[in-house]
Design a protein around this motif. Structure first.
Motif, mmCIF file in Angstrom:
data_model
loop_
_atom_site.group_PDB
_atom_site.id
_atom_site.type_symbol
_atom_site.label_atom_id
_atom_site.label_comp_id
_atom_site.label_asym_id
_atom_site.label_seq_id
_atom_site.Cartn_x
_atom_site.Cartn_y
_atom_site.Cartn_z
ATOM 1 N N UNK A 119 1.087 -1.426 -0.589
ATOM 2 C CA UNK A 119 0.222 -0.065 0.253
ATOM 3 C C UNK A 119 0.927 1.559 0.104
ATOM 4 N N UNK A 120 2.382 0.975 0.869
ATOM 5 C CA UNK A 120 2.828 2.050 0.169
ATOM 6 C C UNK A 120 3.507 2.297 -0.569
ATOM 7 N N UNK A 121 3.875 0.888 -1.351
ATOM 8 C CA UNK A 121 5.033 1.247 -2.210
ATOM 9 C C UNK A 121 4.727 0.336 -3.823
ATOM 10 N N UNK A 122 2.881 1.171 -4.190
ATOM 11 C CA UNK A 122 2.891 0.345 -5.786
ATOM 12 C C UNK A 122 3.524 0.299 -6.602
ATOM 13 N N UNK A 123 4.025 0.540 -7.134
ATOM 14 C CA UNK A 123 4.833 0.181 -8.124
ATOM 15 C C UNK A 123 5.580 -1.322 -7.624
ATOM 16 N N UNK A 124 5.950 -1.564 -6.339
ATOM 17 C CA UNK A 124 6.829 -2.371 -5.309
ATOM 18 C C UNK A 124 6.080 -3.731 -5.541
ATOM 19 N N UNK A 125 4.829 -3.325 -5.313
ATOM 20 C CA UNK A 125 3.938 -3.813 -5.237
ATOM 21 C C UNK A 125 3.206 -4.592 -6.647
ATOM 22 N N UNK A 126 3.210 -3.876 -8.479
ATOM 23 C CA UNK A 126 3.376 -4.156 -9.192
ATOM 24 C C UNK A 126 4.749 -4.776 -10.227
ATOM 25 N N UNK A 127 5.621 -4.897 -9.597
ATOM 26 C CA UNK A 127 6.881 -5.653 -9.871
ATOM 27 C C UNK A 127 7.333 -6.516 -9.177
ATOM 28 N N UNK A 128 6.644 -6.872 -7.806
ATOM 29 C CA UNK A 128 7.226 -8.122 -6.616
ATOM 30 C C UNK A 128 7.470 -9.217 -7.622
ATOM 31 N N UNK A 129 6.957 -9.622 -8.905
ATOM 32 C CA UNK A 129 6.965 -10.930 -9.502
ATOM 33 C C UNK A 129 8.583 -10.613 -9.862
#
Length: 244
Positions: A119-129
């Motif tokens: 939630x804090x780092x949406x771009x990190x979430x998008x690129x988690x894989x």
């Protein structure tokens, strides 16, 4: 409160820190600025337990933690986000973040914390894989900070978090540091970008050749002629400092 008292550190016969005493008040942002080779990174590594001082102490809430190993300091909430990000390039974003939680045994707790970080780092979430090496420099820095935050630190030490980043990303990192602090985390930030560091911090220390040359409220140092001339480009106006 975290404090160092009369720290001295030698590297191969060269003194990197000389009698360094600093006080880090809880829930504040404290900047450490100075030229290359001034001892800024050495100070953070010594606080983290990665470097042993020749003399002096590190105390947390009055307790001497100088003899504690790095993982024991981590258990007390002291976390270092190192210069250069130091990600594992062939691991995915999520795997890199998981490495920051190696002391966290509860898988449910990790998943819950990961959701908060996404939630804090949406771009990190998008690129988690994605593997870390495929990310931009700014994205890698966000992953490095997320990895440091996954263990819920009490004191977060950031070593050159804006190094090599584009101006837009520098602003994002500055806002992120302030948001982390607003959430109750004490932040110690080492920065070559002295304007930025002084703008977003409450207090600052200036290191010169391993010693504390100046200290005080960041706003005062920002307007100090000696600090301006040495680190801020002469008579440039404080209003041009990076963070908005």
């Amino acid at each position: 409160m975290l404090e160092t008292t009369h720290l001295s550190v030698d590297y191969g016969g060269v003194r990197a820190l000389r009698d360094v005493s600093v006080q880090i008040q809880d829930k504040r942002i404290v900047a450490i600025i100075g030229a290359n080779g001034a001892g800024k990174s050495t100070l953070l590594k010594t606080i983290a337990g990665l470097v042993r001082p020749g003399s002096g102490t590190v105390r947390l809430d009055g307790q001497d933690i100088s003899a504690l190993k790095p993982h024991e300091r981590l258990d007390r909430g002291i976390v270092l986000c190192p210069e250069g990000r130091r990600l594992f390039p062939d691991l995915t974003v999520q795997e890199n973040i998981r490495m920051g939680a190696y002391r966290m045994r509860d898988k449910h707790q990790f998943r819950e914390r990961l959701e908060q970080l996404h939630a804090i780092f949406p771009r990190v979430a998008e690129r988690s894989g994605q593997v870390a090496s495929s990310l931009s420099g700014g994205e890698q820095q966000m992953v490095a900070i997320a990895r440091a935050l996954v263990s819920r630190p009490r004191i977060l030490m950031l070593d050159e978090p804006t190094l090599g980043l584009a101006p837009k990303m520098i602003h994002e990192v500055a806002k992120l540091v302030q948001a982390i602090n607003a959430d109750g985390v004490t932040v110690i930030i080492v920065e070559q970008n002295a304007r930025l560091a002084l703008k977003i911090s409450d207090r600052a220390y200036v290191l010169e050749t391993g010693s504390v040359a100046l200290q005080g409220a960041s706003a005062d140092l920002l307007n100090s002629d000696s600090v301006r001339n040495a680190y801020l480009g002469g008579n440039a106006q404080a209003e041009t400092v990076g963070a908005e």
